[in-house]
Design an enzyme around this catalytic site. Structure first.
Site, PDB file in Angstrom:
ATOM      1  N   ASN A 166     -12.888  -3.220   2.319  1.00 24.34           N
ATOM      2  CA  ASN A 166     -14.399  -2.484   2.247  1.00 24.34           C
ATOM      3  C   ASN A 166     -15.136  -2.383   0.549  1.00 24.34           C
ATOM      4  O   ASN A 166     -14.576  -2.923  -0.200  1.00 24.34           O
ATOM      5  CB  ASN A 166     -13.568  -1.111   2.320  1.00 24.34           C
ATOM      6  CG  ASN A 166     -12.632  -1.078   3.500  1.00 24.34           C
ATOM      7  OD1 ASN A 166     -12.607  -1.779   4.986  1.00 24.34           O
ATOM      8  ND2 ASN A 166     -11.115  -0.216   3.437  1.00 24.34           N
TER       9      ASN A 166
ATOM     10  N   HIS B  15     -10.140  -5.524  -3.922  1.00 24.69           N
ATOM     11  CA  HIS B  15      -9.342  -5.817  -2.724  1.00 24.69           C
ATOM     12  C   HIS B  15      -9.614  -5.558  -1.851  1.00 24.69           C
ATOM     13  O   HIS B  15     -10.346  -5.586  -1.131  1.00 24.69           O
ATOM     14  CB  HIS B  15      -8.099  -4.296  -3.402  1.00 24.69           C
ATOM     15  CG  HIS B  15      -8.786  -3.006  -2.850  1.00 24.69           C
ATOM     16  ND1 HIS B  15     -10.394  -2.216  -3.029  1.00 24.69           N
ATOM     17  CD2 HIS B  15      -8.430  -2.229  -1.220  1.00 24.69           C
ATOM     18  CE1 HIS B  15      -9.824  -1.133  -2.644  1.00 24.69           C
ATOM     19  NE2 HIS B  15      -9.152  -1.032  -1.067  1.00 24.69           N
TER      20      HIS B  15
ATOM     21  N   ASP C 256       0.298  -0.929   0.169  1.00 21.28           N
ATOM     22  CA  ASP C 256       0.316  -0.428   0.026  1.00 21.28           C
ATOM     23  C   ASP C 256       0.602   1.107  -0.419  1.00 21.28           C
ATOM     24  O   ASP C 256       1.445   1.145   0.077  1.00 21.28           O
ATOM     25  CB  ASP C 256      -0.541   0.532   1.237  1.00 21.28           C
ATOM     26  CG  ASP C 256      -2.319   1.137   1.310  1.00 21.28           C
ATOM     27  OD1 ASP C 256      -3.321   0.577   0.723  1.00 21.28           O
ATOM     28  OD2 ASP C 256      -1.660   2.611   1.242  1.00 21.28           O
TER      29      ASP C 256
ATOM     30  N   GLN D  89     -14.280   2.587   2.177  1.00 22.94           N
ATOM     31  CA  GLN D  89     -13.734   2.276   0.443  1.00 22.94           C
ATOM     32  C   GLN D  89     -13.269   3.834  -0.502  1.00 22.94           C
ATOM     33  O   GLN D  89     -14.125   4.513  -0.329  1.00 22.94           O
ATOM     34  CB  GLN D  89     -15.058   1.613  -0.578  1.00 22.94           C
ATOM     35  CG  GLN D  89     -13.782   1.094  -1.382  1.00 22.94           C
ATOM     36  CD  GLN D  89     -14.696   0.054  -2.777  1.00 22.94           C
ATOM     37  OE1 GLN D  89     -16.129  -0.465  -1.898  1.00 22.94           O
ATOM     38  NE2 GLN D  89     -14.082  -0.857  -3.576  1.00 22.94           N
TER      39      GLN D  89
HETATM   40  P1  AMP Z   1      -9.615   1.103   0.472  1.00 20.52           P
HETATM   41  O1  AMP Z   1     -10.390   2.169   1.450  1.00 20.52           O
HETATM   42  O2  AMP Z   1     -10.569  -0.419   1.498  1.00 20.52           O
HETATM   43  O3  AMP Z   1     -10.920   1.598  -0.546  1.00 20.52           O
HETATM   44  O4  AMP Z   1      -7.743   0.894   0.468  1.00 20.52           O
HETATM   45  C1  AMP Z   1      -7.689   1.481  -0.700  1.00 20.52           C
HETATM   46  C2  AMP Z   1      -6.085   1.481  -0.411  1.00 20.52           C
HETATM   47  O5  AMP Z   1      -5.150   2.328  -1.705  1.00 20.52           O
HETATM   48  C3  AMP Z   1      -6.079   2.411   0.702  1.00 20.52           C
HETATM   49  O6  AMP Z   1      -5.390   1.874   1.563  1.00 20.52           O
HETATM   50  C4  AMP Z   1      -4.535   3.526   0.033  1.00 20.52           C
HETATM   51  O7  AMP Z   1      -3.591   4.352   0.918  1.00 20.52           O
HETATM   52  C5  AMP Z   1      -4.270   2.880  -1.169  1.00 20.52           C
HETATM   53  N1  AMP Z   1      -3.959   3.149  -2.173  1.00 20.52           N
HETATM   54  C6  AMP Z   1      -4.491   4.254  -2.610  1.00 20.52           C
HETATM   55  N2  AMP Z   1      -3.257   4.839  -3.833  1.00 20.52           N
HETATM   56  C7  AMP Z   1      -2.725   3.908  -4.087  1.00 20.52           C
HETATM   57  C8  AMP Z   1      -1.266   3.771  -4.850  1.00 20.52           C
HETATM   58  N3  AMP Z   1      -1.147   4.419  -5.798  1.00 20.52           N
HETATM   59  N4  AMP Z   1      -0.357   2.629  -4.951  1.00 20.52           N
HETATM   60  C9  AMP Z   1      -0.808   1.494  -4.219  1.00 20.52           C
HETATM   61  N5  AMP Z   1      -1.884   1.492  -3.395  1.00 20.52           N
HETATM   62  C10 AMP Z   1      -3.211   2.710  -2.801  1.00 20.52           C
END
Ligand code: AMP
Ligand code: ZN
Length: 133
Positions: free
Chosen positions: A84, A97, A29, A91
């Site tokens: 989420n 994911h 992440d 989310q």
């Molecule tokens: P969610 O809130 O469950 O949709 O999780 C999305 C996740 O994606 C969060 O933990 C972010 O930190 C992560 N995220 C957002 N942009 C990136 C990126 N470019 N590379 C890796 N992780 C990311």
């Protein structure tokens, strides 16, 4: 489609890849909640658990276990697996994911929650509503 995870899967955006197979990309992440916070991302674009293919979903948890076992090199004390669905549930990226979040005693990562007191009647009514749906 303007999906950041699709772009990561297509290697249009760089990421820190831990593992890749036909169905999933596993990356660190970019904004970790804890050291080693890892994402397991489906290669096909599905918004969330309600639309993802069941066959893919069936492979997700065994993969999570394999990745969790690799993460054990970090000597975590515990591990949260979080997934989420929809904005109300936190989310932010609307492409299926799972999060693997290593935990250490006293780290205060804000995942855990306190339950509230409810009556037996409330639970009975709820059980019946859900069972009969
Ligand atoms: P969610 O809130 O469950 O949709 O999780 C999305 C996740 O994606 C969060 O933990 C972010 O930190 C992560 N995220 C957002 N942009 C990136 C990126 N470019 N590379 C890796 N992780 C990311
Ligand atoms: Zn996508």
């Amino acid at each position: 489609m303007d999906c950041i995870f699709c772009k990561i899967i297509n290697k249009e955006i760089p990421s820190f890849i831990l593992r890749e197979d036909d169905d999933f990309l596993v990356i660190l992440d970019r904004f970790p909640a804890s050291v080693g916070h890892t994402l397991i991302i489906s290669k096909t674009h599905s918004e969330d658990i309600f639309s993802i293919d069941r066959g893919i979903l069936k492979k997700a948890m065994p993969l999570a276990l394999d990745v969790a076992n690799k993460l054990r090199v970090l000597n975590f004390d515990g591990l949260n697996i979080v997934q989420n669905n929809r904005k109300a549930a936190g989310q932010t990226v609307f492409h299926f994911h799972m999060h693997l979040i290593p935990r250490w005693e006293g780290d205060s990562v804000p995942i855990n929650f306190a339950g509230r007191e409810v009556s037996v009647e409330e639970l009975e009514e709820l059980r019946d509503r859900i069972i009969n749906a």
